[in-house]
Write an enzyme that holds these catalytic residues in place. Structure first.
Site: not given
Ligand SMILES: Cc1ncc(C[n+]2csc(CCOP(=O)(O)OP(=O)(O)O)c2C)c(N)n1
Length: 369
Positions: A261, A257, A270
């Site tokens: 985020h 990415r 980070y």
């Molecule tokens: C069940 C849940 N827990 C926590 C969150 C908060 N949250 C939003 S995005 C994220 C990270 C997700 O990371 P990843 O699966 O690697 O996808 P990326 O955003 O990097 O594409 C988190 C923990 C959420 N949306 N849903």
């Protein structure tokens, strides 16, 4: 009794178009030239849209949204392998794939404006709406795939999620169920190296995320996620397996990415600039442009024309979305999930109504001033 080896596993890695635009011609798929250009168009559109959405968000015309910058190849490469009657279950960084599939731009904008209207996408696209609960969509995808299997329809479901999602129970339940019933589903983990601020190294001790499939009885493959050709070839194999009734596959697409985020994040807190630059050199758009140029399908002039055309398309979509938004009721977000709202949702609805009334009074008084 000596110990015996009961099982042995391996995980392959696939790359066809490297970061300098060199192609392994023994693996290069015979995609039509029109498709190659369409891929370029959709990846360019997704990148330009990202920049436009960022400005809209800063101006208060769009809500918080996650950037797709740097990840334009993975989803699109995989979706190229689907038929129109297959099902696509995206996560929130698959803009290039959604646009390739035919999602109108203004539908995407309405979604990130937080309006109920943004949740209704053309049904014939067979694309589910964007999930926010991490990993939850893997279960919906297996449900869809099992429904196709039960109906005897020869459809495949492809579901996208991030590296962070592989730590969720939903993902493991989905894989287990899919493995047991040989569901016609392709799991695509878009490993962009971070789950917000959590790096891949702290997400799992597994050497690869693809190998998690092995525990559930189906193959996993690591793919260069910035290489459209590799993603397409890997997905094509997986889709074919699923269509022939041989069950699921897990693809791990390695990417990065390049942006934050979401618009509410500052990645400098980070990760290092040096790391970002290393990945910027592997930019999927740059290498695709070199590939097209080598095949005589790209010039500076064609690029300038394309960008002019896409800019106009984006502006039209912004206008369409804002016209719909002007007549939309944001409170509708509460109205279609449950027949009766629970007390906490009722309280949230009241709070949102008060907030909206207050902001309308504020904007009316600032207009008078
Ligand atoms: C069940 C849940 N827990 C926590 C969150 C908060 N949250 C939003 S995005 C994220 C990270 C997700 O990371 P990843 O699966 O690697 O996808 P990326 O955003 O990097 O594409 C988190 C923990 C959420 N949306 N849903």
């Amino acid at each position: 009794m000596p110990r015996q080896q009961l099982a042995q596993f391996h995980v392959d890695y696939l790359q066809i178009l490297d970061e300098n635009g060199r192609v392994d011609t023994t693996l290069e798929p015979p995609l039509p030239e029109a498709t190659l250009w369409q891929v370029h168009r959709c990846m360019t559109l997704a990148r330009m849209l990202d920049r436009r959405m960022h400005i809209l968000q800063q101006q208060g015309r769009l809500g918080t949204f996650p950037s797709c910058y740097g990840q334009e190849a993975a989803g699109l490469g995989c979706v190229l392998a689907l038929r129109q009657d297959d099902w696509l279950v995206p996560c929130y960084r698959e803009n290039s794939a959604l646009l390739y599939r035919g999602l109108p731009l203004h539908n995407l904008l309405l979604f990130w404006m937080g309006l109920e209207e943004g949740a209704y996408w053309p049904r014939e696209l067979r694309v589910l709406s964007i999930p926010i609960l991490i990993g939850s969509q893997t279960l919906h995808a297996v449900g869809l795939a099992l429904a196709s299997q039960i109906r005897g329809a020869n459809e495949v479901t492809m579901v996208f999620f991030g590296d962070g999602a592989t730590s969720e129970g939903d993902f493991h339940e989905a894989c287990n169920l899919a493995g047991v019933y040989q569901a016609p589903v392709v799991f695509v983990c878009v490993n962009n190296q971070y789950a917000i601020s959590v790096p891949r190294s702290q997400q799992s001790r597994s050497e690869t995320l693809a190998q998690k499939a092995i525990a559930y009885g189906f193959p996993g493959l690591v793919v260069d996620g910035n290489d459209v050709l590799a993603c397409y070839v890997a997905a094509q194999e997986a889709v074919e397996r699923a269509r022939l009734g041989r069950g699921p596959t897990l693809l791990e697409c390695l990417t990065y990415r390049l942006g934050p985020h979401t618009t509410a994040d500052d990645p400098r807190r980070y990760r290092s600039e040096q790391e970002r630059q290393q990945w910027e050199a592997r930019d999927p758009l740059k290498r695709w442009r070199i590939y097209l140029e080598q095949r005589g399908l790209w010039s500076e002039q064609q690029q300038a024309e394309l960008e002019r055309e896409l800019q106009a398309e984006i502006e039209l979509a912004v206008h369409q979305a804002e016209q719909i938004a002007a007549h939309a009721d944001p409170l509708e977000m509460f109205d279609f999930v449950y027949a009766e709202l629970s007390p906490d949702l009722l309280a949230q609805r009241r709070e949102a109504a008060e907030f909206l009334a207050h902001s309308e009074t504020l904007s009316a008084s600032s207009v008078r001033r």
